[in-house]
Design a protein around this motif. Structure first.
Motif, short mmCIF file in Angstrom:
data_model
loop_
_atom_site.label_atom_id
_atom_site.label_comp_id
_atom_site.label_asym_id
_atom_site.label_seq_id
_atom_site.Cartn_x
_atom_site.Cartn_y
_atom_site.Cartn_z
N LEU A 169 0.88 -1.37 -0.04
CA LEU A 169 0.01 0.01 -0.16
C LEU A 169 0.71 1.28 -0.05
O LEU A 169 0.65 2.22 -0.65
N ASN A 170 1.87 1.50 0.76
CA ASN A 170 2.81 2.31 0.67
C ASN A 170 3.53 2.62 -0.74
O ASN A 170 4.55 3.58 -0.84
N GLY A 171 3.71 1.56 -1.54
CA GLY A 171 3.99 1.83 -2.77
C GLY A 171 5.65 1.30 -2.90
O GLY A 171 6.26 1.56 -4.01
N ALA A 172 6.20 0.74 -1.88
CA ALA A 172 7.56 0.16 -2.03
C ALA A 172 7.71 -0.90 -2.78
O ALA A 172 8.95 -1.21 -3.40
N PHE A 173 6.61 -1.84 -3.10
CA PHE A 173 6.46 -3.07 -3.91
C PHE A 173 5.18 -2.95 -4.69
O PHE A 173 4.29 -2.90 -3.94
N PRO A 174 5.12 -3.50 -5.91
CA PRO A 174 3.77 -3.77 -6.72
C PRO A 174 3.03 -4.60 -5.98
O PRO A 174 1.69 -4.67 -6.23
N ALA A 175 3.63 -5.74 -5.54
CA ALA A 175 2.75 -6.77 -5.16
C ALA A 175 3.23 -7.80 -3.86
O ALA A 175 4.52 -7.66 -3.78
N ILE A 176 2.55 -8.18 -3.03
CA ILE A 176 2.91 -8.91 -1.98
C ILE A 176 4.00 -10.09 -2.36
O ILE A 176 5.10 -10.31 -1.72
N GLY A 177 3.64 -10.87 -3.40
CA GLY A 177 4.58 -11.77 -3.88
C GLY A 177 5.94 -11.47 -3.99
O GLY A 177 7.06 -12.23 -4.46
N GLU A 178 6.06 -10.22 -4.55
CA GLU A 178 7.34 -9.53 -5.06
C GLU A 178 8.44 -9.20 -3.93
O GLU A 178 9.45 -8.58 -3.99
N ILE A 179 7.73 -8.94 -2.54
CA ILE A 179 8.55 -8.75 -1.53
C ILE A 179 9.50 -9.73 -0.95
O ILE A 179 9.03 -10.70 -0.54
N PRO A 180 10.92 -9.45 -0.95
CA PRO A 180 11.62 -10.36 -0.63
C PRO A 180 11.57 -10.72 1.09
O PRO A 180 11.30 -9.65 1.82
N GLU A 181 11.71 -11.81 1.74
CA GLU A 181 11.60 -11.94 2.64
C GLU A 181 12.43 -11.36 3.92
O GLU A 181 12.03 -10.73 4.92
N SER A 182 13.73 -11.03 3.33
CA SER A 182 14.99 -10.33 4.01
C SER A 182 14.51 -8.95 4.24
O SER A 182 14.93 -8.02 5.09
N VAL A 183 13.41 -8.11 3.56
CA VAL A 183 13.25 -6.80 3.56
C VAL A 183 12.07 -6.65 4.37
O VAL A 183 11.95 -5.63 4.82
N VAL A 184 11.24 -7.81 4.56
CA VAL A 184 9.93 -7.31 5.37
C VAL A 184 10.23 -6.79 6.68
O VAL A 184 9.60 -5.94 7.32
N HIS A 185 11.17 -7.28 7.39
CA HIS A 185 11.48 -6.88 8.58
C HIS A 185 12.76 -5.77 8.78
O HIS A 185 13.19 -5.69 9.80
N ASP A 186 13.19 -5.56 7.54
CA ASP A 186 14.35 -4.34 7.48
C ASP A 186 13.62 -2.96 7.53
O ASP A 186 13.27 -2.62 6.34
N HIS A 187 13.50 -2.37 8.46
CA HIS A 187 12.66 -1.13 8.56
C HIS A 187 13.48 -0.02 7.83
O HIS A 187 12.95 0.94 7.76
N GLU A 188 14.70 -0.21 7.35
CA GLU A 188 15.43 0.94 6.67
C GLU A 188 14.99 0.62 5.13
O GLU A 188 15.21 1.66 4.36
N LYS A 189 14.30 -0.55 4.75
CA LYS A 189 14.31 -0.86 3.41
C LYS A 189 12.60 -1.35 2.98
O LYS A 189 12.35 -1.16 1.82
N ASN A 190 11.93 -1.50 4.05
CA ASN A 190 10.52 -1.85 3.71
C ASN A 190 9.48 -0.80 3.47
O ASN A 190 8.29 -0.85 2.98
N GLY A 191 9.87 0.63 3.59
CA GLY A 191 9.14 1.56 3.58
C GLY A 191 7.96 1.58 4.46
O GLY A 191 7.08 2.42 4.03
N LEU A 192 8.33 1.23 5.67
CA LEU A 192 7.20 1.15 6.76
C LEU A 192 7.67 2.29 7.91
O LEU A 192 8.30 1.91 8.66
N PRO A 193 7.08 3.65 7.83
CA PRO A 193 7.59 4.42 8.81
C PRO A 193 6.80 4.15 9.97
O PRO A 193 5.76 3.64 10.10
N ARG A 194 7.41 4.35 11.20
CA ARG A 194 6.96 4.13 12.58
C ARG A 194 6.46 5.48 13.03
O ARG A 194 6.71 6.64 12.62
#
Length: 384
Positions: A169-194
């Motif tokens: 939804l934040n636009g970091a990746f176009p689809a869930i299937g394209e998100i690398p697992e290593s990025v999901v919890h990397d808060h410097e790369k996943n585009g999820l601000p706290r």
């Protein structure tokens, strides 16, 4: 000369009989037609009533609770809060698909919020249900400004999948299937601000106007999941749990000092139930988020959440949350493997087997607020 009068009278009489019979038959036909029409009309009315009464409006589950079509005071306030009534610019058309339940809220979700508010007002549970909205809490809340959503992270209840939803939804990746697992919890790369990354005024504005939600799970089953994930399997290869945190717990809480095995669930329970656990918590830092209470993570009595989802009913709750947030046309929650969300009492009994009643009661005393706030039954089968 033969008279023809009797013959004419006979013809006249026969004609009248035929006319009467014809009229009677037509009358009966009209009555039959009217009766059939009435039966058909009543059948259509009955069918419509049955459809409106028993059809599942949301299409999530045959077990869906009955819906009510009148506004509930608290639910109404949630709707106003969600649609940003205080900010006039949000009243303009946005091109966004509006949720289909402007006045309809499944009763189960309203009851969850009402239960939570009632427990929050219980003075006897105040120490277990209230916590300051500190930086620790604000660090747990992820922000999607584009769609005005706040999500509070409660680990071990399917949070990885919700983070994927927000990343898309934040636009970091176009689809869930394209998100690398290593990025999901990397808060410097996943585009999820706290939420903690914003100014105090911006924090308050988002808390007041955004759609807010989090997910809960039976508290004891969640602790078992945390123990397995971090100290037994450790699939993300986070060595500090086994090599730093586990030894710290063992040194302080293992009764048999000659025991050389790795951390056991009994050690973990004794640590969590200790009223003085905060000394170790400070030493462990943010790693404790996997087992601290929902109260400590999300401050449910201080922050007015829009929806509380339950892990046990996630198959129904996930689509409902997406719809209420107005994003169900943009993204779907990833497929849930069958049976994975069901509560497993046998597993709980197996893990607590052999642990003293004293330690279990102390553990429950710490998590009692979570049990009561979210409607989970007290585990008397373990306590008594």
């Amino acid at each position: 000369m033969r008279s023809t009068h009797p013959q004419g009278s006979a013809h006249t009489y026969a004609g009248r009989v035929v006319e009467w019979l014809t009229t009677d038959i037509m009358h009966r036909q009209w009555l039959l037609l009217a009766a059939c029409s009435w039966v058909i009309f009543m059948f259509m009315v009955a069918s419509k009533f049955i459809t409106l009464t028993f059809k599942d409006p949301d299409g999530y589950s045959a077990k869906q609770e009955f819906l009510f079509l009148t506004t509930v005071p608290e639910a109404g306030r949630l709707r106003e809060e969600k649609h940003f009534a205080e900010d006039p610019k949000h009243a303009q058309p946005t091109g966004k698909v509006a949720p289909s339940s402007q006045l309809v809220a499944p009763l189960v979700y309203v009851e969850r919020l009402e239960l939570m508010r009632n427990v929050c007002r219980d003075e006897a549970l105040k120490n277990l249900s209230h916590t300051p909205v500190s930086k620790f809490v604000l660090d747990r809340i992820f922000v999607c400004d584009k769609h005005k959503i706040l999500f509070c992270q409660t680990p071990k209840v399917g949070n990885t999948q919700w983070k994927k939803v927000l990343i898309v939804l934040n636009g970091a990746f176009p689809a869930i299937g394209e998100i690398p697992e290593s990025v999901v919890h990397d808060h410097e790369k996943n585009g999820l601000p706290r939420l903690s990354s914003f100014s105090q005024a911006e924090i308050q504005k988002r808390l007041k106007t955004y759609f807010k939600f989090f997910i809960v799970r039976d508290p004891f089953e969640r602790l078992i999941s945390a123990f397995k994930d971090k100290f037994v399997h450790n699939p993300r290869f986070e060595p500090w749990y086994r090599h730093e945190i586990a030894p710290g717990i063992i040194r302080k809480y293992r009764k048999n000092r000659t025991e050389t095995r790795g951390i056991q669930f009994e050690d973990f329970v004794r640590y969590l139930g200790d009223p003085n656990h905060r000394r170790l918590d400070l030493q462990f830092g943010d790693h404790i988020i996997h087992w601290v209470t929902y109260v400590e993570l999300c401050a449910p009595c201080e922050i007015k959440y829009s929806v509380i989802g339950h892990h046990e009913t996630l198959e129904e709750d996930a689509p409902y949350i997406l719809r209420e947030a107005g994003i169900d046309h943009l993204v779907s929650y990833p497929a849930i493997p069958p049976g994975i969300t069901a509560y497993n009492r046998t597993k709980v009994e197996r893990y607590f087997l052999g642990i003293s009643k004293r330690d279990i009661r102390r553990l429950y005393a710490r998590f009692e607020g979570d049990f009561k706030l979210f409607g989970y039954q007290k585990p008397d089968f373990l306590l008594n």
